[in-house]
Design an enzyme around this catalytic site. Structure first.
Site, PDB file in Angstrom:
ATOM      1  N   ILE A   1       0.325  -0.995  -0.297  1.00  0.00           N
ATOM      2  CA  ILE A   1       0.114   0.435   0.378  1.00  0.00           C
ATOM      3  C   ILE A   1       0.770   1.162  -0.237  1.00  0.00           C
ATOM      4  O   ILE A   1       1.635   1.565   0.743  1.00  0.00           O
ATOM      5  CB  ILE A   1      -1.233   0.246   1.258  1.00  0.00           C
ATOM      6  CG1 ILE A   1      -1.834  -1.147   1.469  1.00  0.00           C
ATOM      7  CG2 ILE A   1      -1.712   1.619   1.179  1.00  0.00           C
ATOM      8  CD1 ILE A   1      -2.735  -1.145   2.807  1.00  0.00           C
ATOM      9  N   HIS A   2       0.868   1.723  -0.781  1.00  0.00           N
ATOM     10  CA  HIS A   2       1.228   3.327  -0.944  1.00  0.00           C
ATOM     11  C   HIS A   2       0.528   3.884  -2.014  1.00  0.00           C
ATOM     12  O   HIS A   2      -0.407   3.785  -2.001  1.00  0.00           O
ATOM     13  CB  HIS A   2       3.219   3.102  -1.554  1.00  0.00           C
ATOM     14  CG  HIS A   2       3.001   2.263  -3.226  1.00  0.00           C
ATOM     15  ND1 HIS A   2       2.622   2.557  -4.404  1.00  0.00           N
ATOM     16  CD2 HIS A   2       3.210   0.969  -3.634  1.00  0.00           C
ATOM     17  CE1 HIS A   2       2.457   2.317  -5.741  1.00  0.00           C
ATOM     18  NE2 HIS A   2       2.777   0.920  -5.161  1.00  0.00           N
ATOM     19  N   GLY A   3       1.562   5.000  -2.374  1.00  0.00           N
ATOM     20  CA  GLY A   3       0.469   6.428  -2.741  1.00  0.00           C
ATOM     21  C   GLY A   3      -0.458   6.302  -4.428  1.00  0.00           C
ATOM     22  O   GLY A   3      -1.777   6.748  -4.249  1.00  0.00           O
TER      23      GLY A   3
ATOM     24  N   ALA B   1      -2.977   3.927  -3.333  1.00  0.00           N
ATOM     25  CA  ALA B   1      -4.471   4.473  -2.181  1.00  0.00           C
ATOM     26  C   ALA B   1      -4.975   5.096  -2.634  1.00  0.00           C
ATOM     27  O   ALA B   1      -5.516   5.338  -2.426  1.00  0.00           O
ATOM     28  CB  ALA B   1      -3.267   4.774  -1.456  1.00  0.00           C
TER      29      ALA B   1
END
Length: 165
Positions: free
Chosen positions: A15-17, A20
């Site tokens: 889960i990262h930019g 997300a």
């Protein structure tokens, strides 16, 4: 009733930019399941991943065994899910256990010793290639894309081209 999987993605950053924002919006999900034995046993990473989920989206970190158990559980009825994996071997284990995927998105696999780069953000070793070939034989589309707006790149075609050079 089986789980409504809107996106299954291999990205070792999990889960990262990009996940997300872009992916969760384009897939209209309400739940992210990180499926990884390694991450499930790392309390700090589990905590950080729960904190990284976008607003309105719940995230859980589960083992491969747990994913097999909950795949056709009524608990997930009506919930749109994104599955995140760190590597293709975990996905292959789920397919061997009878979980069906039509497509796997490959978002990022970092370069480490023993791996070779096939794109500027995807590096593979022989075990990864073996798992990808197994998934391909099972009819799973393997497409490389960082974000939804990117053009899909077929991983198997890329590996075949690489072999010829």
């Amino acid at each position: 009733m089986v789980m409504d999987i809107r996106l299954a993605r291999i990205d070792d950053r999990l889960i990262h930019g990009q996940v997300a924002t872009a992916w969760s919006k384009s897939t209209d999900i309400s739940r992210i399941l990180v499926v990884s034995d390694e991450v499930a046993h790392d309390e700090l990473r589990k905590f950080l991943l729960k904190e990284a989920a976008p607003p309105g989206v719940k995230s859980n970190v589960i083992t491969i065994k747990k994913m097999i158990e909950v795949y056709d559980n009524d608990l997930f009825e009506g919930i749109k899910v994104m599955l995140l994996f760190t590597n293709p071997k975990d996905v292959a284990q789920l397919v061997q256990a009878g979980i069906h995927f039509t497509s796997i998105n490959i978002g990022g696999m970092r370069f480490t010793d023993g791996k070779r780069m096939i794109t500027n953000f995807v590096s593979v070793d022989d075990d990864d290639i073996k798992a990808f070939r197994y998934l391909d034989q099972k009819g799973v589309e393997l497409e490389i894309r960082k974000v939804p707006a990117d053009r899909k790149v077929n991983l198997i075609e890329l590996l075949q081209k690489e072999k010829k050079t």
